[in-house]
Motif scaffolding. Structure first.
Motif, mmCIF file in Angstrom:
data_model
loop_
_atom_site.group_PDB
_atom_site.id
_atom_site.type_symbol
_atom_site.label_atom_id
_atom_site.label_comp_id
_atom_site.label_asym_id
_atom_site.label_seq_id
_atom_site.Cartn_x
_atom_site.Cartn_y
_atom_site.Cartn_z
ATOM 1 N N GLN A 156 0.827 -1.206 0.000
ATOM 2 C CA GLN A 156 0.000 0.000 0.000
ATOM 3 C C GLN A 156 0.865 1.261 0.000
ATOM 4 O OE1 GLN A 156 -2.042 0.870 3.649
ATOM 5 N NE2 GLN A 156 -3.931 1.267 2.570
ATOM 6 N N ASN A 157 1.917 1.260 0.832
ATOM 7 C CA ASN A 157 2.785 2.430 0.884
ATOM 8 C C ASN A 157 3.464 2.672 -0.453
ATOM 9 O OD1 ASN A 157 2.302 3.340 3.454
ATOM 10 N ND2 ASN A 157 3.776 1.930 4.361
ATOM 11 N N TYR A 205 0.873 4.179 -2.731
ATOM 12 C CA TYR A 205 0.669 5.588 -2.399
ATOM 13 C C TYR A 205 1.843 6.418 -2.901
ATOM 14 C CZ TYR A 205 -3.160 4.345 0.765
ATOM 15 O OH TYR A 205 -4.331 3.883 1.282
ATOM 16 N N SER A 216 1.592 6.966 -6.497
ATOM 17 C CA SER A 216 0.552 7.950 -6.751
ATOM 18 C C SER A 216 1.048 9.371 -6.462
ATOM 19 C CB SER A 216 -0.663 7.613 -5.898
ATOM 20 O OG SER A 216 -1.478 8.709 -5.772
ATOM 21 N N LEU A 217 1.724 9.548 -5.316
ATOM 22 C CA LEU A 217 2.283 10.864 -4.997
ATOM 23 C C LEU A 217 3.337 11.240 -6.032
ATOM 24 C CD1 LEU A 217 2.538 13.270 -3.074
ATOM 25 C CD2 LEU A 217 4.214 11.981 -1.778
ATOM 26 N N ASN A 221 -9.316 7.394 -9.483
ATOM 27 C CA ASN A 221 -8.750 8.691 -9.853
ATOM 28 C C ASN A 221 -7.230 8.674 -9.742
ATOM 29 O OD1 ASN A 221 -8.613 8.793 -7.084
ATOM 30 N ND2 ASN A 221 -9.420 10.869 -6.900
ATOM 31 N N ARG A 222 -6.710 7.996 -8.686
ATOM 32 C CA ARG A 222 -5.250 7.918 -8.533
ATOM 33 C C ARG A 222 -4.639 7.093 -9.665
ATOM 34 N NH1 ARG A 222 -3.005 11.432 -4.786
ATOM 35 N NH2 ARG A 222 -4.606 11.860 -3.259
ATOM 36 N N ILE A 231 -7.887 16.155 -7.712
ATOM 37 C CA ILE A 231 -7.517 15.746 -6.358
ATOM 38 C C ILE A 231 -7.271 16.925 -5.429
ATOM 39 C CG2 ILE A 231 -6.587 13.479 -6.911
ATOM 40 C CD1 ILE A 231 -3.820 14.773 -6.905
ATOM 41 N N ASP A 232 -7.270 18.137 -5.959
ATOM 42 C CA ASP A 232 -6.957 19.268 -5.088
ATOM 43 C C ASP A 232 -8.022 20.348 -5.223
ATOM 44 O OD1 ASP A 232 -5.583 20.807 -3.299
ATOM 45 O OD2 ASP A 232 -3.654 20.568 -4.277
ATOM 46 N N TYR A 244 2.357 23.751 -5.312
ATOM 47 C CA TYR A 244 3.146 22.833 -6.132
ATOM 48 C C TYR A 244 4.496 23.386 -6.531
ATOM 49 C CZ TYR A 244 -0.952 19.931 -6.400
ATOM 50 O OH TYR A 244 -1.999 19.125 -6.061
ATOM 51 N N LYS A 278 6.318 8.521 1.104
ATOM 52 C CA LYS A 278 5.241 7.678 1.619
ATOM 53 C C LYS A 278 5.750 6.559 2.524
ATOM 54 C CE LYS A 278 1.787 9.802 0.527
ATOM 55 N NZ LYS A 278 0.919 10.313 1.573
ATOM 56 N N GLU A 289 6.402 8.464 5.863
ATOM 57 C CA GLU A 289 5.271 9.079 6.545
ATOM 58 C C GLU A 289 4.687 8.249 7.689
ATOM 59 O OE1 GLU A 289 2.670 11.386 3.836
ATOM 60 O OE2 GLU A 289 1.122 10.908 5.306
ATOM 61 N N ALA A 342 3.443 13.277 8.824
ATOM 62 C CA ALA A 342 3.457 14.069 7.589
ATOM 63 C C ALA A 342 4.421 15.240 7.672
ATOM 64 C CB ALA A 342 2.049 14.558 7.277
ATOM 65 N N ASP A 391 -1.948 15.371 0.068
ATOM 66 C CA ASP A 391 -1.892 13.931 -0.155
ATOM 67 C C ASP A 391 -2.239 13.200 1.133
ATOM 68 O OD1 ASP A 391 -0.416 11.959 -2.400
ATOM 69 O OD2 ASP A 391 -0.691 11.159 -0.396
ATOM 70 N N GLN A 409 -3.516 10.109 1.522
ATOM 71 C CA GLN A 409 -3.700 8.658 1.412
ATOM 72 C C GLN A 409 -3.236 7.918 2.663
ATOM 73 O OE1 GLN A 409 -3.021 7.225 -2.858
ATOM 74 N NE2 GLN A 409 -1.518 8.818 -2.609
ATOM 75 N N LYS A 434 -12.191 14.244 0.134
ATOM 76 C CA LYS A 434 -12.185 13.467 -1.100
ATOM 77 C C LYS A 434 -11.551 12.104 -0.861
ATOM 78 C CE LYS A 434 -12.334 16.897 -4.805
ATOM 79 N NZ LYS A 434 -11.560 17.668 -5.789
#
Lengths: 552, 434
Positions: free
Chosen positions: A258-259, A262, A265-266, A400-401, A470-471, A481, A512, A515, A520, B214, B216, B248
Motif C-alpha cells: 500500500q505504501n 501511495y 501515486s504521490l 482517480n489515482r 484531487i486538489d 506545487y 510515503k 510518513e 506528515a 496527499d 492517502q 475526497k
C-alpha cells in the motif's frame, strides 16, 4: 465489502463448511432463546404500532422502530425501511400519521395502500448517523431473502457489520436456501460475526466462528476479533489472539504494498507538477516562479469547461476532462508565450531579475483569477469513470489515482517524443545547447524560445486539468506545487527529462515510506534535509548533463 | 457559462464596491460632513482571502443597513477597508494605519490566531477596539479585544460530548493542521477526554502541514486505528484548503460517516461550496450558527445578504453571524455610552444583549466573550447542514480552559477585577504582576 471475499481461499471455505453441521443444534436452541423469535411471531401482520413511532421525530424512537421492524420480516417493513433510507418516509406533524412518498402518490406506511386525500405539509422523517446505521442493519436483515443475489450479498455484508443478533434466524434461513457460493460465504461470515459474541452459544461453535472470521484476513476481521466480550472463555480469547496475529501478519505485507502504491501515486502528482518546469527551468534555464500559476490556470480551464457543459450539454459531462485537456494546453501555452515575449525574453542570462519578474507575474495571475472568479474554491466534478475504487487483495486502489498515474506517464512520454522526434524538439535542443551556432544555421532562436516556453506552460496547464481532480481549485492552487516542482527538477538533474521522472517517483515513494513512521510534517522535513545533503554531494542532481553546453 | 458570468460580475461588483468606498472617503472630506469610521481588517488577497473576503462584504452590508436606519448618534457610518494580504506583520501595520491615520472608532477583523496575536500590541498601545469573529483556541482575554467567535468550551467540548453520548464513540483521532489553534484545541481536548476516562492508547493525534493535499497514508492510518473494535470518530481541526482533499480521500477509501464520523471545527457552508457533498453526507460540524437554521431573523439576514451580494446562491456562515452580533453590540454600546470614545465603549460593552440569528439572545460577558448556543450539524447532499443536536441554553464563553494545567485557575473579568488573567488561587492579576 463483497470484494473482500477474494481473500478467502476456496479450499479453506470448503473445510469450514464441513463442521457447519455442528451449528444446527445450537441454532435450534437459539431460536427459542432469542427474543426476536417472539417479536417475529406477533409482528408479522400489523406493523402500524411500530410505524407510528416514526412520527415522534426523535432519533432514538426511529432507531428503536427500525430494530422492531427488522424483526417482523414483513414485506411492508422492508418498504418502510427503504423509504426511510431514501428520505421518502414522511409524517404529518398534526395527526402523527406516517406515509411513504411513492411515484404513484402518498401511501400509508403501515399498509402500503395509496391514500387519496393526503395532507399537504408533511415532514420528512430525519436520519442521523445512528439512524443510518440502524437502516443498514434493518434493510440487511430484511433483504437477506431478496431474489436479487447482489442485494442479498449487500444485505449479508450489512448484517456482518451490524452483528444484529435478531437477524440470526433469518441468516440461518438464508444460508439454507442460498445457491450462490460467494453470497453464501458472506452469509456464513455474518452468522459467525453474530455467534462469536454470544455467551449462550457453545464454545466449540464460537471457536469455529473465530476461524471463519480469521479467514477473511482484513481489518474488519481484526476489529471483530478485538471486540470479543471480556467475559469470554480463555480458550476463545486465545483463539482470537492467534487469529488477530495471523491477520496482522497478512496485513503487514499489504501495508508495504500500500505504501509503495501511495508513493507511486504521490510520485505521479509530483511528476505532473514538475514536468512543465522541466522544460521552462530544466531545458531553458528560466527560474520560472509563475509555473504553479500555469497549473492553476489549467485547473480553472477545466472548471470553465465543466461549467459550460453543466449549463449547455450535461450529457457530455463524462467527456469534460478530455475536452478540457486541449483547451487547457492551448490557453496556458498562449499565456506562456505572452509572458515570454513581454517579460522573460528581456531577462535571459539574468537569473535574479527573472526570479523576481516571474514571481511578480505569479502574483498578478493569482489576483486576476481571484478578481474574476472570486477567492473561494470552485467545484470541479469527477467524471463517473474516475470515481470509486477496486480491490486487489487487501489493497484498495482508487480510480482517480490510477488514472493520474497513467496520465502522468502518457504526458511524460508524449513530451519525450516531441523533444526527440519532431523538428520543434530538434530546434529546441539545438537552441538550448548552442544558441549562436543554432542561429548561424538559420533557426529563429527568439521564436523557438517563445514556443519552448509555451510548450512548458501548456504542459503545466494539462497537469492542472488532472490535479483539479484531487486538489482545491482556488487561486492558491499553484503555490502548493511550486516548491515540490523545483525540488523534483533539481533533484532529478536540470535539463534531463528522465531525471525528472526518476526524481518524482523516488521522492514520492520515499515520502510515503517515511510518513507512517515520521508523520506528515517530520516526513517532509526529513525529505528536504535528504535533498539538501544530496545536492551538496551531487550539485547537478541524479542525472547530470555532460558536455560542453553545461560548462559554458 | 451563465454561472460563470455571474461570478465574473460578482467579482467586479466587489471591486466596484471597494471603489465606491474609496470614493466616499474622498467625498466625506469635501463635504466636511462628520462620519463615524469603522475599520475592516480582513485579507482580500493571499491565502486567507478565501475566507476573509466574505466577512468584509458582510461588514459592508451591516454598515449599509445601519446607515439606512439613520446611522449612529446622528452621524453616518463609514467603512474603511484595508487589505492586510494574509501577511501577519502587515496586519499590525494596517491596524496602526486604521487607528492613527483614519481614526476609526472600532475595527472588525482578523481570522487566523496569528493575525490576531500580531495586531494585539497595536490595539493595546493605541487603545482601540477589535471585534474578532472567528472560533479560536481561547487562553486569552484582552481589554481591547471582544471575542464574538466560539471559545473551545462553546464548540470543541460540546462536539466531543455529542459524539461520546450519542454516537457512543470510544476511540478518538484528533487530526489538525500544524499551528497554534489545532495544537491548543487538541491539548484541551486530550486533557478533557482523559478526564472522561479515555485511555491514552485510544487517542491518536495527527498534525499535517498547511495545504496538505496527499491524505492517502493518513486516511488509511485512521481506517486502521478505527478497526480496533471500538467506535471511532475523527475530531478535525484541519484548516482551510487541506479539507477538500481530506474529504475526497475519505470518500475514495470508502470511509462513510456511518463507519467513522468526522466532526470538523473549521468546515462551514463556505468551505463546502467547493466540494460535491454527496459522499460526505453524515459527517459533522460543530458551530454556533448554521445557514439552515429556520428562524425569522436568519431568513431576513439571508435575504438581505443575497440582495446585497446580488447573488441568490451565496451562503452565510458562522463568522458572519459573529460579526452581525458584534457589530450590533458595538452599536448598542456606543448608543449607551453616547460617544464612540473607546474607553467608554469598552466599559459599556459587557452586559449588552443582542438577539442572535438562531433564536436566542447573546450577551457580552465581563471576560469579553459572548454567550452562544452550540449546534451539531450533519452535512447534507446540498452543501448545507442538518442540525442533529443543540444545547438547551446559551453557553457562556470561557477565556481560560478549566482542563489545562496552566489555565484552570485563571479567570478573566474586565468589570470587577479589571484583569484578563486573574489567578484565583494566588489571588493576583498575572498581567499586572508582570
Amino acid at each position: 465489502m463483497m470484494r473482500l471475499r477474494l481473500s478467502v481461499p476456496p479450499a479453506l471455505a470448503r473445510l469450514l463448511a464441513l463442521p457447519l453441521l455442528a451449528f444446527l443444534p445450537a441454532v435450534l436452541v437459539l431460536a427459542v432463546l432469542l427474543p426476536a423469535g417472539a417479536v417475529r411471531a406477533q409482528g408479522q401482520g400489523d406493523i402500524s404500532a411500530i410505524v407510528a413511532k416514526f412520527a415522534n421525530d426523535s432519533y432514538s424512537d426511529t432507531s428503536d422502530a427500525l430494530v422492531e421492524l427488522s424483526a417482523t420480516g414483513s414485506a411492508q417493513a422492508a418498504a418502510v425501511v427503504e423509504a426511510l433510507g431514501a428520505g421518502r418516509l414522511v409524517f404529518d406533524p398534526a395527526t402523527k400519521a406516517v406515509y411513504i412518498r411513492t411515484p404513484a402518490g402518498i401511501a400509508d406506511a403501515a399498509t402500503g395502500t395509496i391514500v387519496a386525500n393526503a395532507p399537504a405539509n408533511l415532514s420528512v422523517v430525519r436520519a442521523n448517523n445512528r439512524v443510518r446505521r440502524a437502516i443498514d442493519a434493518a434493510s440487511g436483515a430484511l433483504s437477506l431473502l431478496n431474489p436479487d443475489p447482489v442485494r442479498r450479498a449487500d444485505a449479508a455484508a450489512a448484517v456482518f457489520k451490524s452483528r444484529d443478533a435478531a437477524a440470526l434466524a433469518t441468516v440461518e434461513a438464508a444460508i439454507a436456501k442460498e445457491t450462490v457460493a460467494s453470497v453464501k460465504e458472506t452469509l456464513e461470515q455474518a452468522r459467525a460475526a453474530i455467534l462469536v459474541g454470544k455467551a449462550e452459544v457453545p464454545e466449540a461453535v464460537r471457536l469455529l466462528a473465530i476461524q471463519k472470521i480469521t479467514a477473511r484476513g482484513d481489518q474488519e476481521a481484526i476489529s471483530l476479533l478485538r471486540s470479543l466480550p471480556a467475559d469470554a472463555p480463555a480458550s476463545l480469547k486465545a483463539a482470537a489472539e492467534a487469529g488477530i496475529a495471523k491477520v496482522e501478519q497478512n496485513l503487514r505485507f499489504w501495508a508495504v504494498a500500500q505504501n509503495v502504491w501511495y508513493g507511486l501515486s504521490l510520485g505521479s502528482v509530483l511528476l505532473l507538477a514538475a514536468i512543465g518546469l522541466a522544460i521552462t527551468f530544466g531545458v531553458m534555464g528560466v527560474i520560472n516562479m509563475a509555473h504553479g500559476e500555469m497549473v492553476m490556470l489549467g485547473a480553472y480551464t477545466t472548471f470553465v469547461v465543466q461549467d459550460f457543459i453543466r449549463h449547455s450539454a450535461p450529457g457530455l459531462f463524462d467527456w469534460s476532462l478530455a475536452i478540457a485537456l486541449p483547451l487547457a494546453f492551448l490557453f496556458t501555452g498562449l499565456v506562456g508565450i505572452l509572458i515570454e515575449r513581454t517579460v522573460i525574453r528581456f531577462l535571459y542570462g539574468r537569473p535574479l531579475e527573472t526570479l523576481l519578474a516571474t514571481w511578480g507575474v505569479s502574483l498578478i495571475l493569482q489576483q486576476a483569477v481571484r478578481s474574476v472568479f472570486g477567492p473561494t474554491n470552485q467545484e470541479v466534478g469527477a467524471p463517473s469513470w474516475m470515481s470509486g475504487a477496486f480491490q486487489v487483495g487487501q489493497l484498495s486502489i482508487t480510480y482517480n489515482r490510477l488514472w493520474i498515474i497513467v496520465f502522468a506517464l502518457l504526458v511524460f512520454f508524449a513530451l519525450l517524443l516531441v523533444l526527440k522526434r519532431t523538428p520543434l524538439g530538434l530546434y529546441v535542443r539545438a537552441v538550448t545547447q548552442n544558441r549562436r551556432m543554432a542561429a548561424a544555421m538559420g533557426i529563429r532562436t527568439g521564436r523557438i524560445d517563445a514556443l519552448t516556453f509555451g510548450l512548458g506552460s501548456g504542459i503545466a496547464g494539462i497537469a492542472g486539468v488532472a490535479l483539479s481532480q484531487i486538489d482545491n481549485v482556488s487561486p492558491n492552487l499553484g503555490q502548493g506545487y511550486i516548491i515540490d516542482s523545483f525540488m523534483v527538477v533539481v533533484f532529478g538533474g536540470v535539463g534531463n527529462l528522465w531525471g525528472t521522472l526518476v526524481g518524482a517517483f523516488t521522492l514520492g515513494i520515499a515520502n510515503k515510506l517515511l510518513e507512517p513512521f515520521a508523520g506528515a510534517v517530520l516526513g517532509k522535513i526529513l525529505l528536504l534535509v535528504f535533498i539538501i545533503l544530496f545536492i551538496q554531494k551531487r550539485p547537478r542532481g541524479l542525472f547530470a548533463l555532460k558536455g560542453r553546453a553545461v560548462e559554458s | 457559462m451563465l454561472g460563470l458570468l455571474g461570478q465574473a460580475t460578482r467579482g467586479f461588483g466587489a471591486l466596484a464596491a471597494a471603489a465606491a468606498i474609496v470614493g466616499t472617503m474622498g467625498m466625506g472630506v469635501a463635504k466636511a460632513q462628520e462620519t463615524i469610521k469603522v475599520g475592516i481588517l480582513h485579507s482580500l488577497s493571499g491565502t486567507m482571502a478565501i475566507s476573509e473576503t466574505t466577512l468584509k462584504d458582510a461588514m459592508l452590508m451591516l454598515i449599509e443597513e445601519q446607515n439606512k436606519k439613520g446611522g449612529l448618534l446622528g452621524k453616518k457610518l463609514e467603512a474603511v477597508v484595508v487589505d492586510p494580504a494574509s501577511n501577519w506583520p502587515l496586519f499590525a501595520e494596517k491596524a496602526r494605519e486604521l487607528i492613527t491615520k483614519d481614526k476609526v472608532a472600532a475595527v472588525f477583523g482578523c481570522w487566523t490566531s496569528v493575525s490576531r496575536k500580531s495586531v494585539l500590541p497595536v490595539f493595546k498601545e493605541l487603545n482601540n477596539i477589535l471585534f474578532y469573529p472567528v472560533q479560536y483556541e481561547g487562553e486569552e482575554s484582552e481589554r481591547n479585544v471582544f471575542y464574538t467567535g466560539a471559545a473551545p468550551n462553546q464548540q470543541a467540548i460540546p462536539a466531543v460530548d455529542y459524539l461520546a453520548n450519542d454516537e457512543k464513540v470510544e476511540r478518538w483521532v484528533l487530526a489538525g493542521t500544524d499551528y497554534v489553534y489545532p495544537r491548543t484545541t487538541n491539548k484541551i481536548l486530550e486533557a478533557y477526554l482523559k478526564s472522561r476516562g479515555v485511555k491514552a492508547e485510544d487517542i491518536m493525534i495527527n498534525y499535517t502541514p498547511f495545504g496538505h493535499s496527499d491524505w492517502q497514508t493518513i486516511v488509511s492510518d485512521i481506517k486502521k486505528f478505527g478497526s480496533a473494535g471500538k467506535k471511532t470518530a475523527v475530531v478535525s481541526t484541519i484548516n482551510g484548503d487541506a479539507n477538500v482533499p481530506f474529504y475526497k480521500e475519505l470518500s475514495n477509501q470508502g470511509i462513510s460517516a456511518k463507519d467513522i464520523p468526522v466532526v470538523a471545527f473549521s468546515v462551514g457552508e463556505e468551505e463546502l461550496a467547493g466540494i460535491d457533498t454527496k459522499p460526505l453526507a453524515g459527517h459533522l460540524a460543530a458551530w454556533n450558527y448554521f445557514m439552515s437554521i429556520d428562524t425569522p431573523e436568519n431568513k431576513d439576514f439571508i435575504a438581505k445578504w443575497h440582495a446585497f451580494t446580488k447573488n441568490p446562491k451565496r451562503v452565510t456562515n458562522d463568522p458572519m453571524e459573529a460579526h452581525y452580533i458584534g457589530f450590533n453590540m458595538w452599536v448598542k454600546a456606543v448608543e449607551k455610552a453616547g460617544t464612540t470614545d473607546q474607553d467608554k465603549v469598552i466599559a459599556a460593552l459587557p452586559g449588552i444583549k443582542q438577539a442572535n440569528l438562531t433564536g436566542g439572545v447573546s450577551e457580552m460577558l465581563p471576560n469579553h466573550h459572548i454567550t452562544k448556543p452550540v449546534f451539531i450539524g450533519e452535512i447534507e447532499g446540498n452543501g448545507q447542514f442538518d442540525v442533529v443536536w443543540k444545547t438547551k441554553d446559551l453557553i457562556p464563553g470561557e477565556a481560560w480552559s478549566r482542563y489545562l494545567e496552566g489555565s484552570k485557575n485563571l479567570v478573566a473579568d474586565w468589570v470587577k477585577l479589571n484583569c484578563g488573567n486573574f489567578d484565583t488561587v494566588k489571588n493576583v492579576c498575572l498581567s499586572a504582576a508582570k
